[in-house]
Write a protein that holds these residues in place. Structure first.
Motif, PDB file in Angstrom:
ATOM      1  N   ASP A 170       0.747  -0.979   0.077  1.00 18.88           N
ATOM      2  CA  ASP A 170      -0.034  -0.029  -0.253  1.00 18.88           C
ATOM      3  C   ASP A 170       0.767   1.268  -0.175  1.00 18.88           C
ATOM      4  OD1 ASP A 170      -2.223   1.431   0.067  1.00 18.88           O
ATOM      5  OD2 ASP A 170      -2.637   1.338   2.251  1.00 18.88           O
ATOM      6  N   THR A 194      -3.075  -0.041  -4.205  1.00 18.73           N
ATOM      7  CA  THR A 194      -3.311   1.210  -3.409  1.00 18.73           C
ATOM      8  C   THR A 194      -4.803   1.584  -3.889  1.00 18.73           C
ATOM      9  OG1 THR A 194      -2.889   3.160  -2.813  1.00 18.73           O
ATOM     10  CG2 THR A 194      -2.069   2.500  -4.914  1.00 18.73           C
ATOM     11  N   THR A 195      -5.542   2.455  -3.100  1.00 22.09           N
ATOM     12  CA  THR A 195      -6.707   2.996  -3.294  1.00 22.09           C
ATOM     13  C   THR A 195      -6.639   4.313  -4.570  1.00 22.09           C
ATOM     14  OG1 THR A 195      -7.464   2.613  -0.902  1.00 22.09           O
ATOM     15  CG2 THR A 195      -8.762   3.884  -2.443  1.00 22.09           C
ATOM     16  N   SER A 196      -5.480   4.809  -4.308  1.00 19.86           N
ATOM     17  CA  SER A 196      -5.120   5.815  -5.262  1.00 19.86           C
ATOM     18  C   SER A 196      -5.048   5.524  -6.734  1.00 19.86           C
ATOM     19  CB  SER A 196      -3.788   6.705  -4.963  1.00 19.86           C
ATOM     20  OG  SER A 196      -3.619   7.349  -5.822  1.00 19.86           O
ATOM     21  N   ASP A 197      -5.631   6.380  -7.683  1.00 18.80           N
ATOM     22  CA  ASP A 197      -5.103   6.226  -8.998  1.00 18.80           C
ATOM     23  C   ASP A 197      -4.744   7.824  -9.597  1.00 18.80           C
ATOM     24  OD1 ASP A 197      -7.710   7.750  -8.909  1.00 18.80           O
ATOM     25  OD2 ASP A 197      -8.583   6.604 -10.393  1.00 18.80           O
ATOM     26  N   LYS A 242      -6.992  -0.484  -6.008  1.00 21.31           N
ATOM     27  CA  LYS A 242      -8.187  -1.404  -5.524  1.00 21.31           C
ATOM     28  C   LYS A 242      -9.627  -0.918  -5.785  1.00 21.31           C
ATOM     29  CE  LYS A 242      -5.501  -1.600  -1.168  1.00 21.31           C
ATOM     30  NZ  LYS A 242      -5.479  -1.146   0.205  1.00 21.31           N
ATOM     31  N   ILE A 253     -13.365  -0.249  -5.869  1.00 25.73           N
ATOM     32  CA  ILE A 253     -14.044  -0.171  -4.621  1.00 25.73           C
ATOM     33  C   ILE A 253     -15.455  -1.492  -4.764  1.00 25.73           C
ATOM     34  CG2 ILE A 253     -16.082   1.120  -3.735  1.00 25.73           C
ATOM     35  CD1 ILE A 253     -14.405   3.583  -4.658  1.00 25.73           C
TER      36      ILE A 253
END
Lengths: 147, 479
Positions: free
Chosen positions: A65, A95-98, A117, A119
């Protein structure tokens, strides 16, 4: 200690649980070692800090992450690439970020792959399955360095 | 003809002086000549009168030898060329030219006779009488040359003085002009420095005349301008740093939205699904339905986050202008939409050869939204039709996306491009209300305009322009 394993580095307990569940659901027979931030991951890999004296074999892949307390994902990457032992260790940024900047920096610091990642939990499950398939089944990992 | 101010001043002074000199000279010389002439005439008459007694005596006695010296004395006067006495028989009896004696005298009537051009000669005579009548005539031949010479000398002198005077006046005029305009050219020079952006210079022209006043006012203006500019620069720097700070904040905000808002959503969606899968037997139908609705809400929120992020990024990303083939881009977008909903039948018409200079990433987002909207709002139309092309609108070349879908009420057209503004119920048409706001920002960043025209249930048309775009029309046609 020749059993291959995945090192999951993430500070979010929900994400950890969902990832573990996804692995379980996908019938992936892999041991998962969890580090809750960058510092713990580095300590684990280099037998420092709380893991001092505990030598571990390298994982087949690190799922990393980016946004984490103490030591962030990019700093972990930098340290891994600077050390002879881990300079070619496969690292997948998960990671959640793009954000473009995150993607570019991750690759610049030597990430082998960058995955945002999803949603939607079903897409997340798919992503984990593909990840496992590629990095631990399809891909030939670099040989373990002589340490 | 362009004539510098200093030369104009010098020329005007010079011309005025010349006119004045001419008038003065003319008047003075003419007046003095007339006076002199009158005086000379009186003088001549008195000479004749003074000799009238002796003449009478000589004519009566016919003794001319004694009279001869008086005549010759007259030649002392440089103006008198000849003097002679004529008797009643019109014979010269005495003369300063002795050879003339005994001859008939020239026509000596009292008149001016020009004999030659150089020696303007005339005769002046006096009839000598006594009680018995006419005895003879005493006549003087007078030359005007001396007077002419004197007049001409006076004229020459006058002209010389005038020329010298005018030269001096002309030079003075030029100097005055230079002195006046030197300060003006100094002002001009300083002003052109201002035009180049250097406001630090001052003219430093002072004095109690108008130019001095101008110089002072000019310097005061420059000072005010300089202060103003410094103020403006400070203001711009302040605003720029404020903007930079705001931009950084926005960047940090969108990063945090991107990272921190998504993670909990994944938890909500993930654990709802986990409940549905792992604890299904403990849930009744209503419980399952609620969990489905939680997942749906999480999905909608995820869409909102994506769209918000895209809106924020369209204003942040630096633009790179490339040649963009809109025709090709639109065809790909439509193909993707059709792949996602293969059951739909839509008649699509895309004009060939629509090429512009624009930012490809941003234009893709704009077309995605516009064509996506057309696709979405025609889904209840059995014979759906979407058109993309270019036309002339109010003198500009405008691209248009036209559909025959749900349309909207033009009374709400002002809300079309606002963030989170929707003209349709979410239950009818899904959406976040951010798409057109994003499109508008993209078009504005390209220096263009966007507007919509529609009628409820009859379809909508969106028009946009791209400023200074280079459009190449390869060929006309449609697919």
């Amino acid at each position: 200690m020749s059993e291959s394993y995945i090192l999951l580095v993430d500070d979010n307990q929900d994400d950890i649980d969902l990832t573990l569940r996804a692995i379980r659901k996908s019938n992936i027979d892999q041991r998962v070692v969890i580090a809750r931030d960058g510092q713990e991951a580095l300590d684990y890999l280099f037998a420092e800090g709380e893991y001092a004296g505990e030598e571990h074999e390298l994982p087949s892949v690190v799922l990393l992450d980016l946004n984490m307390p103490r030591v962030g994902g990019l700093d972990v990457l930098k340290r891994l690439r600077a050390e002879l032992r881990t300079e070619i260790l496969p690292v997948v940024v998960l990671t959640t970020s793009d954000e473009q900047t995150d993607i570019v920096r991750s690759y610049k610091f030597g990430a082998n792959s960058f995955i945002t990642k999803p949603i939607d939990i079903n897409q997340f499950l798919e992503a984990i399955q593909e990840l496992h398939l590629y990095w631990t089944e399809r891909n030939t990992s670099p040989p373990a360095p002589n340490t | 003809m362009r004539l510098s101010l200093k030369y104009r001043i010098a020329l005007i002074i010079f011309l005025l002086e010349a006119i004045m000199m001419t008038v003065v000279l003319w008047q003075t010389l003419g007046f003095s000549e007339q006076n002199t002439r009158k005086q000379l005439a009186a003088n001549e008459q008195s000479i004749l009168a003074s000799l009238s007694g002796l003449s009478r005596l000589a004519l009566l006695t016919e003794e001319y030898a004694e009279f001869q010296p008086y005549l010759e004395n007259l030649l002392d006067d440089p103006r008198i060329e000849q003097a002679l006495l004529v008797n009643v028989n019109n014979r010269v009896v005495a003369s300063t030219h002795p050879t003339d004696v005994g001859k008939t005298p020239p026509d000596i009537i009292n008149q001016v006779t020009a004999i030659d051009a150089d020696n303007e000669l005339y005769w002046r005579s006096l009839e000598i009488t006594n009680s018995g009548g006419l005895l003879g005539t005493l006549a003087l031949q007078i030359s005007d040359r001396a007077l002419r010479d004197a007049t001409s000398n006076a004229l020459n002198l006058g002209i010389s003085i005038a020329v010298i005077g005018m030269t001096i006046i002309g030079v003075i005029g030029l100097l005055v002009g230079i002195a006046l305009t030197k300060r003006l050219s100094c002002l001009t020079e300083v002003a052109s420095q201002y035009a180049e952006g250097d406001l630090s210079l001052r003219s430093n022209i002072r004095g109690h005349d108008e130019v001095g006043e101008l110089g002072r006012a000019f310097d005061e203006m420059a000072l005010a301008l300089e202060k103003h500019r410094v103020h403006l620069q400070d203001l711009v720097a302040e605003r720029t740093s404020e903007l930079e700070a705001a931009n950084q904040e926005l960047e940090a905000f969108s990063y945090s939205v991107s990272h921190d808002l998504r993670a909990p959503l994944r938890g909500i969606d993930g654990f709802s699904q986990a409940l549905l899968e792992d604890n299904l037997e403990q849930l009744d139908e209503q419980g399952q339905a609620y969990l489905q609705r939680i997942r749906k809400a999480a999905g909608h929120m995820s869409l909102l986050i994506e769209d918000l992020l895209q809106l924020a990024r369209t204003t942040q990303v630096p633009m790179t202008y490339r040649t963009v083939d809109l025709t090709d881009m639109a065809q790909k977008i439509i193909r993707e939409l059709a792949d996602n909903q293969p059951q739909r039948e839509v008649e699509v018409k895309i004009e060939d050869g629509l090429t512009i200079r624009a930012d490809p990433t941003l234009m893709k987002i704009a077309l995605d939204n516009l064509l996506g909207n057309a696709w979405k709002y025609t889904n209840k139309q059995p014979r759906a039709r979407i058109e993309f092309g270019c036309c002339e609108k109010e003198g500009d070349e405008a691209f248009y996306i036209k559909d025959n879908g749900a349309g909207f009420d033009m009374r709400h057209a002002d809300k079309l491009f606002g963030s989170f503004q929707r003209l349709h119920k979410t239950s009818e048409y899904e959406g976040t209300g951010i798409g057109l706001a994003t499109v508008q920002r993209i078009i504005h960043r390209h220096g263009g305009r966007i507007w919509g025209e529609a009628e409820l249930n009859k379809g909508a048309s969106f028009f946009f322009t791209i400023s200074e775009h280079k459009k190449f029309r390869d060929s006309e046609g449609s697919i």
